[in-house]
Design a protein around this motif. Structure first.
Motif, mmCIF file in Angstrom:
data_model
loop_
_atom_site.group_PDB
_atom_site.id
_atom_site.type_symbol
_atom_site.label_atom_id
_atom_site.label_comp_id
_atom_site.label_asym_id
_atom_site.label_seq_id
_atom_site.Cartn_x
_atom_site.Cartn_y
_atom_site.Cartn_z
ATOM 1 N N THR A 165 6.926 0.023 -13.224
ATOM 2 C CA THR A 165 8.057 0.945 -13.304
ATOM 3 C C THR A 165 9.328 0.185 -12.942
ATOM 4 O O THR A 165 9.405 -0.443 -11.874
ATOM 5 C CB THR A 165 7.873 2.134 -12.349
ATOM 6 O OG1 THR A 165 6.680 2.843 -12.709
ATOM 7 C CG2 THR A 165 9.058 3.083 -12.437
ATOM 8 N N ARG A 217 15.130 4.719 -15.456
ATOM 9 C CA ARG A 217 13.764 4.594 -14.952
ATOM 10 C C ARG A 217 12.835 4.513 -16.151
ATOM 11 O O ARG A 217 12.772 5.431 -16.970
ATOM 12 C CB ARG A 217 13.385 5.792 -14.081
ATOM 13 C CG ARG A 217 11.994 5.681 -13.443
ATOM 14 C CD ARG A 217 11.699 6.925 -12.610
ATOM 15 N NE ARG A 217 10.451 6.801 -11.856
ATOM 16 C CZ ARG A 217 9.240 7.058 -12.333
ATOM 17 N NH1 ARG A 217 9.116 7.465 -13.610
ATOM 18 N NH2 ARG A 217 8.173 6.942 -11.583
ATOM 19 N N ARG A 249 13.517 0.254 -12.401
ATOM 20 C CA ARG A 249 14.648 1.128 -12.080
ATOM 21 C C ARG A 249 15.920 0.303 -11.976
ATOM 22 O O ARG A 249 15.945 -0.766 -11.378
ATOM 23 C CB ARG A 249 14.405 1.846 -10.749
ATOM 24 C CG ARG A 249 13.217 2.811 -10.749
ATOM 25 C CD ARG A 249 13.049 3.445 -9.376
ATOM 26 N NE ARG A 249 11.988 4.447 -9.339
ATOM 27 C CZ ARG A 249 10.712 4.173 -9.130
ATOM 28 N NH1 ARG A 249 10.333 2.904 -8.933
ATOM 29 N NH2 ARG A 249 9.813 5.136 -9.105
#
Length: 256
Positions: free
Chosen positions: A238, A245, A240
C-alpha cells in the motif's frame, strides 16, 4: 568552469555545506557564521513555481585567502537507494544564475540572483544550487589544497500537487526486501509504503518512508528478508502520498 590542476575528488554531500580537497575525499560539514570559510545565505530556495520568481543569495568569503567562485544550478542525481547528489555534468534547465563565476577577496561578499526562467513542464522543478570556492592561485600550489563546496536545495513546487505512484516487483538484496517505487506526479511529498508478505510460514509486515523526486524511482527497504525461506510469496503493498492511497499485489520468489 574553474580550472584546476590534478584531480578534485568530490563525494556525496548532505544538503548544506561541504569541504573538498584536491586529490582528497569530500567531507560534509556545516560552516556557521563566524567560523570562517565560505558561506551562503539562505541555504535553500523553497517556493511555488512562478515564472520569473527570483531569490537573492549572499555568498561570503570568510577564509583568509582570495577564492575563485563558481555558482551552478544542478539537477539531482538519484541512486536506487534514494541518496541524492548534484549532477556535476549538467545544469538545471529553467533556472538562471545572475553571476556564475567571480572572485571574492577575504571578507568580501557578493549577491547572486537565482531565477526561475520559465514554467516547468510538470509544474514543479527540484534541483541543487552548488557553490564551489577554490584558492585563486590553485595552479601554482603543490600537494593537498583545500577548497569549499556548498550545496543547497532548489525547490519550486507546483501550484496544484499531483500525486501518482507505481510499484514494480519486489526483490531481495543483501537480506533486505526492496520495493521499487516510481513517482510520476509533480511533488516531492513524502511517500510511505507498507507491505504484507504472505507465504507458507505465515505473514510478515514492514514499512518504509522516503521523499521521491518526480520521475525518479527508489527501492524502498521495507522488510528484513533474513528469515524468509526459499519459496513463493505474495506481497501486498500500500502506497500513500498526500491524498493518494493505492494498493498493488506482487509475487516474490526467494532463492536460497
Amino acid at each position: 568552469m574553474l580550472k584546476v590542476t590534478g584531480v578534485v575528488a568530490v563525494g556525496a554531500l548532505a544538503i548544506g555545506a561541504g569541504v573538498l580537497s584536491q586529490a582528497g575525499t569530500a567531507k560534509t560539514s556545516r560552516i556557521a557564521d563566524g567560523q570562517g570559510g565560505l558561506l551562503i545565505s539562505p541555504l535553500r530556495v523553497d517556493r511555488q513555481a512562478v515564472t520569473g520568481a527570483t531569490d537573492r543569495i549572499t555568498i561570503a568569503n570568510r577564509s583568509p585567502e582570495a577564492l575563485t567562485i563558481e555558482v551552478k544550478a544542478r539537477p539531482w542525481s538519484v541512486s536506487s537507494s534514494g541518496d541524492v547528489a548534484p549532477n556535476r555534468r549538467s545544469t538545471l534547465g529553467g533556472v538562471r544564475v545572475s553571476e556564475g563565476a567571480f572572485t571574492l577577496a577575504p571578507n568580501q561578499t557578493r549577491e547572486v540572483d537565482v531565477a526561475l526562467a520559465g514554467a516547468p513542464a510538470g509544474g514543479s522543478l527540484y534541483g541543487a544550487l552548488e557553490v564551489v570556492g577554490l584558492p585563486t592561485d590553485l595552479e601554482q600550489r603543490k600537494g593537498v589544497v583545500t577548497g569549499y563546496r556548498l550545496v543547497g536545495a532548489l525547490r519550486y513546487h507546483a501550484a496544484t500537487k499531483r500525486y501518482a505512484l507505481s510499484a514494480s516487483s519486489p526483490k531481495v538484496s543483501k537480506d533486505q526486501l526492496l520495493l521499487p517505487v516510481r513517482s510520476t506526479g509533480n511533488t516531492n511529498a513524502a511517500v510511505r509504503a507498507t507491505v504484507e508478505v504472505k507465504g507458507a510460514t505465515g505473514t510478515r509486515r514492514g514499512s518504509a518512508r522516503a521523499a521521491i523526486l518526480p520521475g525518479k524511482r527508489v527501492s524502498l527497504n521495507v522488510l528484513s528478508a533474513k528469515t524468509l525461506r526459499a519459496g513463493r510469496y505474495t506481497v501486498k503493498a500500500t502506497l500513500r502520498q498526500g491524498t493518494l492511497r493505492t494498493t498493488v499485489t506482487k509475487t516474490l520468489r526467494v532463492k536460497r
